[in-house]
Design a protein around this motif. Structure first.
Motif, PDB file in Angstrom:
ATOM      1  N   PRO A   1       0.800  -1.234   0.000  1.00  0.00           N
ATOM      2  CA  PRO A   1       0.000   0.000   0.000  1.00  0.00           C
ATOM      3  C   PRO A   1       0.828   1.276   0.000  1.00  0.00           C
ATOM      4  O   PRO A   1       0.324   2.337  -0.374  1.00  0.00           O
ATOM      5  CB  PRO A   1      -0.838  -0.128   1.289  1.00  0.00           C
ATOM      6  N   ASN A   2       2.085   1.200   0.409  1.00  0.00           N
ATOM      7  CA  ASN A   2       2.923   2.407   0.444  1.00  0.00           C
ATOM      8  C   ASN A   2       3.764   2.587  -0.814  1.00  0.00           C
ATOM      9  O   ASN A   2       4.645   3.447  -0.865  1.00  0.00           O
ATOM     10  CB  ASN A   2       3.837   2.391   1.670  1.00  0.00           C
ATOM     11  N   VAL A   3       3.506   1.767  -1.858  1.00  0.00           N
ATOM     12  CA  VAL A   3       4.266   1.844  -3.109  1.00  0.00           C
ATOM     13  C   VAL A   3       3.369   2.371  -4.220  1.00  0.00           C
ATOM     14  O   VAL A   3       2.238   1.909  -4.408  1.00  0.00           O
ATOM     15  CB  VAL A   3       4.821   0.460  -3.499  1.00  0.00           C
ATOM     16  N   SER A   4       3.863   3.350  -4.974  1.00  0.00           N
ATOM     17  CA  SER A   4       3.163   3.865  -6.148  1.00  0.00           C
ATOM     18  C   SER A   4       4.153   4.056  -7.284  1.00  0.00           C
ATOM     19  O   SER A   4       5.367   3.977  -7.087  1.00  0.00           O
ATOM     20  CB  SER A   4       2.458   5.186  -5.820  1.00  0.00           C
ATOM     21  N   TYR A   5       3.630   4.311  -8.484  1.00  0.00           N
ATOM     22  CA  TYR A   5       4.477   4.413  -9.672  1.00  0.00           C
ATOM     23  C   TYR A   5       4.109   5.650 -10.486  1.00  0.00           C
ATOM     24  O   TYR A   5       2.963   6.122 -10.446  1.00  0.00           O
ATOM     25  CB  TYR A   5       4.324   3.152 -10.539  1.00  0.00           C
ATOM     26  N   HIS A   6       5.091   6.169 -11.213  1.00  0.00           N
ATOM     27  CA  HIS A   6       4.890   7.416 -11.952  1.00  0.00           C
ATOM     28  C   HIS A   6       5.715   7.373 -13.241  1.00  0.00           C
ATOM     29  O   HIS A   6       6.890   7.017 -13.211  1.00  0.00           O
ATOM     30  CB  HIS A   6       5.347   8.596 -11.086  1.00  0.00           C
ATOM     31  N   VAL A   7       5.090   7.726 -14.371  1.00  0.00           N
ATOM     32  CA  VAL A   7       5.807   7.799 -15.639  1.00  0.00           C
ATOM     33  C   VAL A   7       6.483   9.165 -15.750  1.00  0.00           C
ATOM     34  O   VAL A   7       5.815  10.205 -15.716  1.00  0.00           O
ATOM     35  CB  VAL A   7       4.852   7.595 -16.834  1.00  0.00           C
ATOM     36  N   CYS A   8       7.802   9.159 -15.855  1.00  0.00           N
ATOM     37  CA  CYS A   8       8.548  10.402 -16.049  1.00  0.00           C
ATOM     38  C   CYS A   8       9.992  10.066 -16.389  1.00  0.00           C
ATOM     39  O   CYS A   8      10.476   8.984 -16.040  1.00  0.00           O
ATOM     40  CB  CYS A   8       8.501  11.298 -14.809  1.00  0.00           C
ATOM     41  N   PRO A   9      10.712  10.966 -17.062  1.00  0.00           N
ATOM     42  CA  PRO A   9      12.141  10.734 -17.299  1.00  0.00           C
ATOM     43  C   PRO A   9      12.943  10.905 -16.025  1.00  0.00           C
ATOM     44  O   PRO A   9      12.552  11.647 -15.111  1.00  0.00           O
ATOM     45  CB  PRO A   9      12.505  11.798 -18.340  1.00  0.00           C
ATOM     46  N   ALA A  10      14.079  10.219 -15.965  1.00  0.00           N
ATOM     47  CA  ALA A  10      14.951  10.312 -14.783  1.00  0.00           C
ATOM     48  C   ALA A  10      15.462  11.720 -14.571  1.00  0.00           C
ATOM     49  O   ALA A  10      15.797  12.103 -13.445  1.00  0.00           O
ATOM     50  CB  ALA A  10      16.135   9.355 -14.954  1.00  0.00           C
TER      51      ALA A  10
END
Length: 532
Positions: A86-95
């Motif tokens: 539950p404390n993990v999320s993801y995001h699309v973006c360049p480094a």
């Protein structure tokens, strides 16, 4: 330009199925560094170039919030579809464009990803988003793989290497940063407090089909697949068949452990080195006697150069100083070598950071090679080739370890003290690396791997070491399995030592942890002499 590789659903599926989580030893280096730097509270970790999320999920148990970022929508979608925390999320973006406020992040990681980034721009982002005393850990596995199965390990490794070398023709120039073990990545880190850890050896259980899938997930294989689909697929089929024929099995689900070296351009913890320097003791007298008697028997004269491999903080290296014109201690750990250099020593003793499998000595130049409680961590086939290469004709090698056969002695409570110590050992065995099995087996495999006909194994070398109660607790603290427990559950690990010390004191009926007891220990030693 942002690099968009491995951006199709096919690539993401391969990553999700065949790429594995960061290994235990790699995790150990990173979390030990955080412990050293006292990153607390550890609220937010960001895993950049997270792919399908294997590395991101590893961080979940250690941080309040973990965010995985990747430039690939397909990879992020694969990560989101996997069971997570539950404390993990993801995001699309360049480094190079991280969506975090200035000074808001405690840890930034990138596992097998940083070589794809625009390093100057990425490092500016790292500097911007990290809190004061925030940390960064950028790692990659190197090209140094080996395969292990019964008596055909060498041939399997050759097949793996042949396939990898064929694929290197399709490798992107950025993969050169991997071949160079992230030297350029290290140099680009904008912080003064930075360290390089170049040798983290791990063993991963994997099926034959898993090994083929790992190839399939490589960017260079994907480039080959785009260039010539039929030839690429045929290569994997033939490689799998060669593995099975070499192993003499039919099922591609047969397990064949893969060993490799992880390179981390991070910032290696010092507390374990400090424990080694403070609590590990020199090779005891009877063990020394066995080694020097062997040299006398083999008439190693003149005895000019001794090399102590895996020397740690130098206790064993300094023992050799009185017997040789020159002594060099080597260790893969910069922290251990720094601790060795800071200890009082002798003018004929020096230290060098290098892996055991790549010794910086000329062919036929060394009279004696030693390794005290270290050889079980080495890649034995490669190390033994180095031993054979650098030893002079009639040069000798002595590889020793203390066994798990300890007993504690104090007045009339020796039996109870030994029981307490054994209980602690048994509890910590849950956290033991597989390589420690070589110690439990008293270096039988080490003996068998030695390439010389003139060799022997001595398994009954008994010694008595005087040590205070606090010294015994520190000795336990220096164990690799205790360090693994400490990383897994810091509070429980620290509590274990406190309770153990209290049990010792109560059993002995004393108040001071400076009270001396005696540890009776047994060592095993493998000795060999190179032919003329």
């Amino acid at each position: 330009m942002a690099v968009r590789l491995l951006d199709t659903q096919y690539n993401a599926d391969s990553y999700q199925k065949y790429r594995f989580s960061p290994s235990e030893n790699l995790q150990s280096v990173i979390f030990s560094y955080l412990e050293e730097k006292k990153v607390d509270p550890i609220r937010l970790a960001v895993d950049v170039g997270c792919g399908s999320g294997q590395s991101t999920r590893v961080l979940a148990a250690h941080f309040e919030k973990v965010v995985g970022t990747d430039i690939s929508e397909a990879q992020i979608e694969a990560a989101k579809q996997t069971a997570s925390f539950p404390n993990v999320s993801y995001h699309v973006c360049p480094a190079e464009e991280l969506p975090f406020a200035d000074g808001s992040v405690d840890l930034i990681t990138a596992f097998t990803a940083a070589h794809w980034f625009d390093l100057p721009r990425f490092m500016k982002e790292v500097d911007r988003v990290l809190k004061p005393h925030g940390c960064v850990a950028l790692s990659t596995y190197t090209t140094d793989f080996s395969m292990h199965y019964k008596d055909c390990s060498e041939r399997l490794t050759e097949i793996f290497t042949e396939t990898r070398n064929l694929l290197l023709e399709y490798a992107d120039a950025k993969v050169n940063l991997v071949s160079a073990e992230y030297k350029e990545v290290f140099e680009s880190v904008p912080f003064q407090d930075k360290r390089r850890v170049t040798q983290i050896l791990d063993r991963i259980p994997m099926s034959v089909s898993g090994v083929i899938g790992l190839f399939q997930s490589f960017s260079m294989y994907q480039a080959f697949l785009r260039s010539d689909p039929e030839a690429a697929k045929s290569l994997l089929q033939k490689t799998e068949q060669r593995f099975l024929e070499t192993m003499g099995v039919c099922s591609n689900e047969t397990q064949v452990p893969v060993c490799w070296n992880m390179a981390v351009r991070l910032f290696e913890a010092r507390h374990h080195a400090v424990s080694y320097q403070k609590y590990r003791f020199s090779p005891p007298e009877n063990l020394q006697s066995v080694i020097f008697s062997y040299l006398e028997e083999k008439k190693v004269d003149p005895i000019r150069l001794a090399v102590d491999v895996g020397c740690g903080s130098g206790q064993s290296t300094r023992v050799l100083a009185a017997h040789f014109e020159k002594v060099v201690g080597t260790d893969i750990s910069e922290a251990q070598i720094e601790a060795a250099k800071q200890a009082a020593s002798f003018p004929n003793v020096s230290y060098h950071v290098c892996p055991a499998e790549e010794l910086p000595f000329a062919d036929g130049s060394v009279d004696l090679i030693t390794a005290f409680t270290a050889a079980h961590w080495f890649d034995l086939p490669r190390f033994m080739k180095e031993v054979d290469r650098v030893l002079k004709p009639r040069g000798c090698v002595a590889l020793s370890t203390y066994t798990t056969d300890f007993s504690m002695h104090y007045k009339d409570c020796s039996e109870r003290l030994t029981e307490i110590f054994t209980e602690i050992q048994d509890l910590l065995f849950e956290y033991t690396d597989a390589k420690v099995n070589l110690v439990v087996a008293e270096y039988k495999e080490v003996f068998e791997s030695m390439p010389f006909q003139d060799k022997r194994r001595v398994t009954q070398i008994l010694d008595r070491i005087p040590m205070s109660v606090s010294g015994v607790i520190g000795f336990i603290q220096s164990f690799s399995m205790y360090q693994a427990f400490l990383r897994s559950d810091p509070e429980a690990a620290k509590s274990l030592l406190q309770k153990t010390e209290q049990r010792f004191l109560e059993t002995m009926g004393v108040c001071s942890n400076k009270t001396e007891i005696e540890i009776w220990m047994r060592s095993a030693c493998v000795l060999g002499c190179k032919g003329p």
